[in-house]
Design a protein around this motif. Structure first.
Motif, PDB file in Angstrom:
ATOM      1  N   ALA A 112      -8.156   1.398 -10.270  1.00 18.06           N
ATOM      2  CA  ALA A 112      -8.919   0.321  -9.652  1.00 18.06           C
ATOM      3  C   ALA A 112      -9.201   0.617  -8.179  1.00 18.06           C
ATOM      4  N   ASP A 113     -10.357   0.191  -7.731  1.00 17.75           N
ATOM      5  CA  ASP A 113     -10.704   0.319  -6.325  1.00 17.75           C
ATOM      6  C   ASP A 113     -10.055  -0.811  -5.528  1.00 17.75           C
ATOM      7  N   GLY A 114      -9.914  -0.591  -4.227  1.00 15.99           N
ATOM      8  CA  GLY A 114      -9.463  -1.650  -3.341  1.00 15.99           C
ATOM      9  C   GLY A 114      -7.960  -1.808  -3.281  1.00 15.99           C
ATOM     10  N   PRO A 115      -7.511  -2.854  -2.559  1.00 20.60           N
ATOM     11  CA  PRO A 115      -6.079  -3.050  -2.306  1.00 20.60           C
ATOM     12  C   PRO A 115      -5.366  -3.691  -3.497  1.00 20.60           C
ATOM     13  N   ILE A 116      -4.841  -2.875  -4.374  1.00 21.33           N
ATOM     14  CA  ILE A 116      -4.119  -3.369  -5.541  1.00 21.33           C
ATOM     15  C   ILE A 116      -2.841  -2.567  -5.704  1.00 21.33           C
ATOM     16  N   ALA A 117      -1.786  -3.251  -6.159  1.00 17.75           N
ATOM     17  CA  ALA A 117      -0.496  -2.606  -6.379  1.00 17.75           C
ATOM     18  C   ALA A 117       0.175  -3.286  -7.556  1.00 17.75           C
ATOM     19  N   ALA A 118       1.360  -2.802  -7.923  1.00 21.84           N
ATOM     20  CA  ALA A 118       2.082  -3.387  -9.050  1.00 21.84           C
ATOM     21  C   ALA A 118       3.576  -3.253  -8.837  1.00 21.84           C
ATOM     22  N   THR A 119       4.305  -4.280  -9.275  1.00 21.84           N
ATOM     23  CA  THR A 119       5.762  -4.195  -9.318  1.00 21.84           C
ATOM     24  C   THR A 119       6.201  -3.836 -10.726  1.00 21.84           C
ATOM     25  N   GLY A 169       5.713   8.806  -7.309  1.00 26.13           N
ATOM     26  CA  GLY A 169       5.434   8.864  -5.882  1.00 26.13           C
ATOM     27  C   GLY A 169       4.170   8.126  -5.492  1.00 26.13           C
ATOM     28  N   ASP A 170       3.437   7.594  -6.457  1.00 21.64           N
ATOM     29  CA  ASP A 170       2.226   6.816  -6.184  1.00 21.64           C
ATOM     30  C   ASP A 170       2.619   5.543  -5.443  1.00 21.64           C
ATOM     31  N   ALA A 171       2.058   5.340  -4.253  1.00 21.25           N
ATOM     32  CA  ALA A 171       2.454   4.228  -3.382  1.00 21.25           C
ATOM     33  C   ALA A 171       2.011   2.871  -3.913  1.00 21.25           C
ATOM     34  N   ARG A 172       1.206   2.825  -4.949  1.00 20.08           N
ATOM     35  CA  ARG A 172       0.779   1.548  -5.509  1.00 20.08           C
ATOM     36  C   ARG A 172       1.865   0.873  -6.361  1.00 20.08           C
ATOM     37  N   PHE A 173       2.924   1.595  -6.680  1.00 16.66           N
ATOM     38  CA  PHE A 173       3.978   1.045  -7.530  1.00 16.66           C
ATOM     39  C   PHE A 173       5.252   0.864  -6.718  1.00 16.66           C
ATOM     40  N   PHE A 174       5.866  -0.320  -6.844  1.00 14.82           N
ATOM     41  CA  PHE A 174       7.118  -0.554  -6.122  1.00 14.82           C
ATOM     42  C   PHE A 174       8.009  -1.545  -6.866  1.00 14.82           C
ATOM     43  N   LEU A 180      13.340   7.590  -5.611  1.00 12.71           N
ATOM     44  CA  LEU A 180      13.740   6.185  -5.672  1.00 12.71           C
ATOM     45  C   LEU A 180      13.517   5.484  -4.343  1.00 12.71           C
ATOM     46  N   GLU A 181      13.766   6.155  -3.231  1.00 13.29           N
ATOM     47  CA  GLU A 181      13.635   5.505  -1.927  1.00 13.29           C
ATOM     48  C   GLU A 181      12.209   5.026  -1.674  1.00 13.29           C
ATOM     49  N   ALA A 182      11.221   5.842  -1.993  1.00  9.55           N
ATOM     50  CA  ALA A 182       9.836   5.418  -1.774  1.00  9.55           C
ATOM     51  C   ALA A 182       9.518   4.191  -2.622  1.00  9.55           C
ATOM     52  N   PHE A 183       9.908   4.202  -3.885  1.00 12.69           N
ATOM     53  CA  PHE A 183       9.637   3.102  -4.797  1.00 12.69           C
ATOM     54  C   PHE A 183      10.356   1.826  -4.369  1.00 12.69           C
ATOM     55  N   ALA A 184      11.611   1.949  -3.940  1.00 12.41           N
ATOM     56  CA  ALA A 184      12.435   0.783  -3.646  1.00 12.41           C
ATOM     57  C   ALA A 184      12.327   0.294  -2.210  1.00 12.41           C
ATOM     58  N   SER A 185      11.997   1.181  -1.273  1.00 13.42           N
ATOM     59  CA  SER A 185      12.162   0.849   0.131  1.00 13.42           C
ATOM     60  C   SER A 185      10.927   1.026   1.008  1.00 13.42           C
ATOM     61  N   LEU A 186       9.946   1.793   0.556  1.00 11.25           N
ATOM     62  CA  LEU A 186       8.831   2.139   1.433  1.00 11.25           C
ATOM     63  C   LEU A 186       7.474   1.629   0.951  1.00 11.25           C
ATOM     64  N   ASN A 187       7.195   1.731  -0.326  1.00 10.11           N
ATOM     65  CA  ASN A 187       5.859   1.385  -0.829  1.00 10.11           C
ATOM     66  C   ASN A 187       5.549  -0.103  -0.685  1.00 10.11           C
ATOM     67  N   GLY A 188       6.522  -0.949  -0.982  1.00 12.78           N
ATOM     68  CA  GLY A 188       6.309  -2.388  -0.885  1.00 12.78           C
ATOM     69  C   GLY A 188       5.985  -2.850   0.523  1.00 12.78           C
ATOM     70  N   PRO A 189       6.812  -2.504   1.512  1.00 12.52           N
ATOM     71  CA  PRO A 189       6.477  -2.900   2.890  1.00 12.52           C
ATOM     72  C   PRO A 189       5.108  -2.399   3.340  1.00 12.52           C
ATOM     73  N   ALA A 190       4.740  -1.197   2.939  1.00 20.58           N
ATOM     74  CA  ALA A 190       3.438  -0.661   3.339  1.00 20.58           C
ATOM     75  C   ALA A 190       2.316  -1.528   2.791  1.00 20.58           C
ATOM     76  N   PHE A 191       2.420  -1.967   1.543  1.00 21.96           N
ATOM     77  CA  PHE A 191       1.358  -2.788   0.947  1.00 21.96           C
ATOM     78  C   PHE A 191       1.294  -4.158   1.614  1.00 21.96           C
ATOM     79  N   TYR A 192       2.443  -4.741   1.910  1.00 22.59           N
ATOM     80  CA  TYR A 192       2.482  -6.083   2.500  1.00 22.59           C
ATOM     81  C   TYR A 192       2.287  -6.074   4.016  1.00 22.59           C
TER      82      TYR A 192
END
Length: 356
Positions: free
Chosen positions: A195-202, A246-251, A296-308
């Motif tokens: 998908a285009d644009g600002p989208i992510a998933a938990t 490692g895809d930053a859209r998933f956290f 695990l660190e990127a998924f648990a600790s980095l990707n979410g803050p970056a999106f928000y």
């Protein structure tokens, strides 16, 4: 990894958490606070959290529960949300944004899950002006991605939601920040990636570790019943690949949902898995099984803050590779809650957590 090995991460966040209220809140809040620095708090109380004033009052009750549990308030920050209804006014979104304490608006299709009776019946038909303000001010829409059409098979509700709701929504509001919560299917993974644009998933720990066979292992297993429901094995594998890619859209988003034991073990039991007590151990187990503990660190600790649009936490969490049995039950107000995989052994446990 060998027994006794340790894994230290930037302190993680939980981007989808149910704390409930009252005595239940006081029973469970410590479990999340000992692992996570922040959590997106779901608004599906009775009555739901529909206004900024509701959210701030609920936040105050969470902070009070932390104090009652001896948890310093500066070690766990509740990130509040509003419950979207057919009648949520655009001005309420502006008030929420201006508060600095409300970080998302939750879409529950009416009847989709626990306490969703007040949810949206027609997203684009009733909520366009509200969604427009959300897009303009950068307020994320947090989506329970299932249709509730009784003609749609339970296991197909997420895939149908993509076609019926997500695609029209993203077409109408391409700059709206959207989190596709508790993703459960290969269809959802493919959509979020493309998908285009600002989208992510938990993604939850239970959807990474189990497929739908867990619901029927040796009999009907109500403590594995959640919504969205566990899916086939190829969907679980797609989720694992996405989470560990490692895809930053998933956290990380636990969707930990406490229910009294009796409410689960009855003829019409509640949906929800309680994982807050051992969430990071479950995630470590899933990532280790995939051979990707280093991600695990990127998924648990980095990707979410970056999106928000938030900074990563300053503290750390250390996990130790030690076999530990998950308790058969834990206190929950005047009852008990049965954690996911109760009585089973797990290879990780929390060793230390703290602020910098």
């Amino acid at each position: 990894m060998q027994a006794g090995a340790v894994l230290t991460l930037t302190r993680p966040d939980d981007w989808h958490l149910h704390l409930r209220d009252g005595a239940v809140l006081r029973s469970v809040v410590r479990d999340s606070a000992r692992q996570f620095a922040r959590a997106i708090i779901m608004p599906n109380l009775k009555p739901p959290v529909v206004s900024t004033a509701d959210a701030l009052a609920y936040r105050g009750r969470i902070l009070a529960a932390l104090r009652e549990n001896g948890v310093p308030e500066d070690t766990f920050e509740p990130l509040m949300t509003l419950y979207l209804t057919d009648r949520t006014p655009p001005d309420e979104i502006r008030r929420a944004k201006d508060s600095g304490l409300v970080h998302g608006v939750k879409l529950y299709p009416a009847g989709a899950t626990t306490h969703s009776d007040a949810g949206v019946t027609d997203l684009l038909g009733h909520c366009r002006s509200t969604l427009a303000v959300m897009q303009d001010c950068g307020m994320p829409l947090l989506v329970h991605g299932e249709v509730t059409d009784p003609k749609v098979d339970l296991f197909d509700r997420e895939a149908v939601f993509i076609d019926r709701v997500m695609r029209p929504l993203r077409s109408a509001f391409p700059a709206l920040k959207v989190v596709f919560e508790h993703l459960t299917t290969a269809d959802g993974v493919a959509y979020v990636r493309q998908a285009d644009g600002p989208i992510a998933a938990t993604i939850t720990a239970h959807h990474l570790l189990y497929n739908r066979n867990a619901l029927f292992k040796g009999g009907l297993r109500p403590h594995w019943y959640c919504l969205p429901v566990l899916k086939r094995e190829h969907h679980r594998q797609a989720l694992v690949e996405a989470a560990t890619s490692g895809d930053a859209r998933f956290f990380l988003g636990t969707d930990s949902a406490p229910h009294p034991r009796g409410a689960k073990e009855q003829d019409c039991g509640c949906a929800g898995c309680y994982t807050a007590s051992h969430a990071m151990a479950l995630y470590a187990t899933a990532f280790e099984a995939a051979g990707r503990l280093d991600r695990l660190e990127a998924f648990a600790s980095l990707n979410g803050p970056a999106f928000y649009g938030l900074k990563p936490n300053a503290g750390t969490l250390t996990l130790e590779r030690v076999q530990e049995q998950i308790p058969l039950a834990l206190p929950l107000a005047e009852s008990q809650v049965v954690p996911l995989a109760a009585g089973e052994s797990i290879a990780w446990r929390i060793r230390a957590s703290g602020q910098a």
